[in-house]
Design a protein around this motif. Structure first.
Motif, mmCIF file in Angstrom:
data_model
loop_
_atom_site.group_PDB
_atom_site.id
_atom_site.type_symbol
_atom_site.label_atom_id
_atom_site.label_comp_id
_atom_site.label_asym_id
_atom_site.label_seq_id
_atom_site.Cartn_x
_atom_site.Cartn_y
_atom_site.Cartn_z
ATOM 1 N N LEU A 8 0.832 -1.193 0.000
ATOM 2 C CA LEU A 8 0.000 0.000 0.000
ATOM 3 C C LEU A 8 0.870 1.249 0.000
ATOM 4 C CD1 LEU A 8 -2.723 1.403 0.099
ATOM 5 C CD2 LEU A 8 -2.740 1.073 2.589
ATOM 6 N N ALA A 9 1.953 1.232 0.763
ATOM 7 C CA ALA A 9 2.858 2.381 0.796
ATOM 8 C C ALA A 9 3.465 2.632 -0.582
ATOM 9 C CB ALA A 9 3.960 2.148 1.828
ATOM 10 N N SER A 10 3.845 1.562 -1.282
ATOM 11 C CA SER A 10 4.408 1.709 -2.629
ATOM 12 C C SER A 10 3.365 2.260 -3.596
ATOM 13 C CB SER A 10 4.926 0.360 -3.131
ATOM 14 O OG SER A 10 6.015 -0.081 -2.353
ATOM 15 N N TYR A 11 2.133 1.794 -3.457
ATOM 16 C CA TYR A 11 1.050 2.287 -4.312
ATOM 17 C C TYR A 11 0.795 3.770 -4.057
ATOM 18 C CZ TYR A 11 -3.743 3.135 -5.909
ATOM 19 O OH TYR A 11 -4.873 3.671 -6.496
ATOM 20 N N LEU A 12 0.694 4.169 -2.797
ATOM 21 C CA LEU A 12 0.449 5.575 -2.475
ATOM 22 C C LEU A 12 1.580 6.455 -2.992
ATOM 23 C CD1 LEU A 12 -1.015 5.234 1.146
ATOM 24 C CD2 LEU A 12 -2.272 5.763 -0.966
#
Length: 286
Positions: A8-12
């Motif tokens: 999720l952090a990479s996506y954000l």
């Protein structure tokens, strides 16, 4: 607020969101708009002779890790996974696209969108519609949403006498130039796609994706299409014709060669694909 989920952090980070969005309609719009502005809609792996995988790992690797774009089955698989990680329960719906449909012919289910639970209410959200920017809409008859490009979208509950397959119809009104070119040449309400609310199994998505990406003489097997939402407009490229609609002004340009095509992909659509690879596209053959 930050997240401890590395994917999720990479996506954000990929969509340029420093904070986790709130679990409400405003948060859903924020993450959808960021996604559409950061990750281009494109089908270039099809004319390059590669298959389109729609499992979560493959889509995450392509769209996030390798910073490519994708078409609806890829985009909304990633968006679905990331919404779930954020806490938005959601599931896929299959749709029939009515843009440029032949009169009297019912189009196949070649599009996927998402049904999202927002505070106990059903909404639709679509990160993978290449035709234009569709805002999240509450699933009620007559629900309407407006976008910064000057367009409006609305939902309409279909009746048998409407003659369109499905339970619901998405319509759009607004600037023709803020689309991928399939819009009729007027700014009045036009059908975009119709859909049902029935359960869609993973194999249904695999089947629809396979048909859409391999069947001869379809949009995605005959054309090279790329589009991207801009903060106040829309950019679209079909084969070697580029249209950029921004702030009410429209620019048209013909792409001369693979080198210019690669530069346009990078500068307009955020896609870094070497010109040496793009020379394999049939639009540059000979």
């Amino acid at each position: 607020m930050t997240t401890t989920d590395p994917r999720l952090a990479s996506y954000l980070d990929r969509i340029g969101r420093a904070a986790v969005p709130t679990l409400d309609a405003a948060g859903l719009l924020q993450v959808l708009a960021a996604h559409r502005q950061a990750i281009a809609f494109e089908n270039l792996d099809i004319p390059l002779g590669r298959g389109i995988a729609v499992d979560g790992d493959s889509v995450f690797d392509k769209l996030v890790a390798r910073r490519r774009g994708g078409y609806c089955f890829e985009q909304n698989r990633l968006f679905s996974d990331m919404l779930a990680a954020l806490g938005f329960a959601n599931r896929p719906l299959l749709a029939r696209v009515w843009l440029q449909a032949v009169p009297g012919v019912t189009p196949p289910r070649t599009h996927v969108l998402l049904l999202v639970d927002v505070g106990g209410e059903d909404w639709i959200a679509d990160a993978g519609f290449g035709g234009s920017f569709v805002p999240p809409l509450r699933l009620v008859d007559g629900a309407e949403g407006h976008t910064p490009d000057g367009a409006a979208h609305r939902l309409r509950r279909l009746m048998p006498e409407d003659g369109m397959a499905g339970e619901w119809l998405l319509e759009r009104a607004g600037p023709v130039a803020a689309t991928d070119g399939r819009s009729a040449p007027h700014e009045d309400w036009q059908p975009q796609y119709s859909f049902e609310l029935g359960q869609v199994a993973p194999i249904d998505l695999e089947q629809a994706n396979h048909w859409t990406s391999t069947r001869a003489e379809t949009r995605f097997t005959t054309l090279h299409v790329v589009s991207r939402v801009l903060p106040d407009g829309f950019a679209a490229m079909s084969d070697r014709r580029l249209t950029i609609y921004r702030g009410g002004e429209t620019e048209f340009r013909a792409i001369e060669d693979a080198a210019e095509y690669a530069t346009t992909l990078r500068d307009v659509f955020g896609l870094d694909i070497p010109a040496s690879e793009l020379t394999r596209l049939r639009i540059f053959a000979g």
